[in-house]
Design a protein around this motif. Structure first.
Motif, PDB file in Angstrom:
ATOM      1  N   LEU A 112       0.830  -1.207   0.000  1.00  0.00           N
ATOM      2  CA  LEU A 112       0.000   0.000   0.000  1.00  0.00           C
ATOM      3  C   LEU A 112       0.865   1.257   0.000  1.00  0.00           C
ATOM      4  CD1 LEU A 112      -2.779  -1.029   2.560  1.00  0.00           C
ATOM      5  CD2 LEU A 112      -2.985  -0.859   0.069  1.00  0.00           C
ATOM      6  N   TYR A 113       1.967   1.195   0.736  1.00  0.00           N
ATOM      7  CA  TYR A 113       2.876   2.347   0.765  1.00  0.00           C
ATOM      8  C   TYR A 113       3.434   2.627  -0.629  1.00  0.00           C
ATOM      9  CZ  TYR A 113       7.056   5.101   1.697  1.00  0.00           C
ATOM     10  OH  TYR A 113       8.023   6.068   1.669  1.00  0.00           O
ATOM     11  N   GLY A 114       3.830   1.573  -1.323  1.00  0.00           N
ATOM     12  CA  GLY A 114       4.353   1.751  -2.669  1.00  0.00           C
ATOM     13  C   GLY A 114       3.343   2.383  -3.606  1.00  0.00           C
ATOM     14  N   LEU A 115       2.064   2.027  -3.428  1.00  0.00           N
ATOM     15  CA  LEU A 115       1.025   2.589  -4.291  1.00  0.00           C
ATOM     16  C   LEU A 115       0.907   4.101  -4.115  1.00  0.00           C
ATOM     17  CD1 LEU A 115      -1.840  -0.069  -4.017  1.00  0.00           C
ATOM     18  CD2 LEU A 115      -0.139   0.216  -5.833  1.00  0.00           C
ATOM     19  N   HIS A 116       1.185   4.580  -2.904  1.00  0.00           N
ATOM     20  CA  HIS A 116       1.125   6.031  -2.669  1.00  0.00           C
ATOM     21  C   HIS A 116       2.170   6.776  -3.500  1.00  0.00           C
ATOM     22  CE1 HIS A 116      -1.847   6.549   0.567  1.00  0.00           C
ATOM     23  NE2 HIS A 116      -1.441   5.390   1.043  1.00  0.00           N
ATOM     24  N   TRP A 117       3.261   6.084  -3.837  1.00  0.00           N
ATOM     25  CA  TRP A 117       4.337   6.722  -4.598  1.00  0.00           C
ATOM     26  C   TRP A 117       4.319   6.325  -6.074  1.00  0.00           C
ATOM     27  CZ3 TRP A 117       7.345  10.636  -3.028  1.00  0.00           C
ATOM     28  CH2 TRP A 117       7.397  10.906  -1.658  1.00  0.00           C
ATOM     29  N   ARG A 118       3.242   5.697  -6.515  1.00  0.00           N
ATOM     30  CA  ARG A 118       3.139   5.348  -7.932  1.00  0.00           C
ATOM     31  C   ARG A 118       3.153   6.628  -8.777  1.00  0.00           C
ATOM     32  NH1 ARG A 118       0.576   1.014 -10.661  1.00  0.00           N
ATOM     33  NH2 ARG A 118      -0.605   0.401  -8.810  1.00  0.00           N
ATOM     34  N   THR A 119       3.916   6.605  -9.850  1.00  0.00           N
ATOM     35  CA  THR A 119       3.954   7.781 -10.715  1.00  0.00           C
ATOM     36  C   THR A 119       2.629   7.939 -11.453  1.00  0.00           C
ATOM     37  OG1 THR A 119       4.797   6.562 -12.634  1.00  0.00           O
ATOM     38  CG2 THR A 119       6.426   7.478 -11.093  1.00  0.00           C
TER      39      THR A 119
END
Length: 214
Positions: A112-119
């Protein structure tokens, strides 16, 4: 190599190719996997501001390593973590708040954290040829496999589960603490490739040995 959206063939006979603000280097890494020696090329992109990115493809896995100069201290966020020697603020959201820490660092929360930083398409630095776009290579519905320390649930097939334990823990033995060998079980479950799982387990043992000497 795609340069500004155009495919170009580069000559690495000298080991590197230099551009205005970037040097691309190619190194040959002899790596033994599955009892055989593979020739694996590692490509490094060395930026003049003190960033070095290494990329290599080995046994279906794309490996990326990053080295940054100490001048970037307190200057990183997102998937790089926060370069400030404080391990409690590695997972900061774009709005500046800490998303997860401590025991909350589960695979699901990390995803979920990675999704927040999706370009977004407007913020992507990549250029694409006429057959691809940001939208075509971003699967917005993809959900990765999450590790479960209950191996019966994680690997339901008893034969495959036995084989995985033989590789990651020991032949004929039942692993009492599979979470300690999580990368090995995970790689095997995703690829079903014993060479990859074996290599992962050997790497973990090497890292563990190195830690004990520090």
């Amino acid at each position: 190599i795609l340069i500004d959206g155009a495919l170009q063939n580069l000559d690495f006979s000298s080991g590197s190719v230099e551009f205005h603000n970037l040097v691309i280097e190619r190194e040959l890494n002899q790596k033994v996997m599955g009892g055989t020696e593979d020739e694996i090329y590692i490509f490094y992109m060395r930026f003049r501001r003190g960033i070095r990115v290494g990329i290599r493809l080995s046994k279906k896995i794309l490996l990326i390593q990053l080295e940054i100069d100490s001048g970037f201290r307190n200057g990183t966020l997102g998937l790089l973590g926060t370069f400030n020697d404080n391990q409690n603020d590695e997972f900061v959201l774009p709005n500046g708040t800490v998303f997860i820490s401590g025991a909350s660092q589960t695979d699901q929360n990390l995803h979920l954290y990675g999704l927040h930083w999706r370009t977004q398409e407007i913020s992507s630095l990549f250029k694409y040829d006429g057959t691809q776009s940001w939208s075509s290579i971003n699967n917005l519905t993809f959900v990765p496999l999450f590790f479960n320390p209950n191996l019966t649930a994680f690997i339901p097939n008893a034969t495959i589960r036995r084989y995985a334990q033989d590789i990651c823990y020991g032949e004929g033995l039942n692993d009492p603490t599979p979470e300690q060998r999580k990368p090995c079980y995970f790689d095997f479950s995703v690829t079903f490739d014993a060479d990859i799982a074996n290599d992962t387990e050997k790497t973990l043992k090497t890292i563990d040995t190195a830690k004990k000497t520090l």
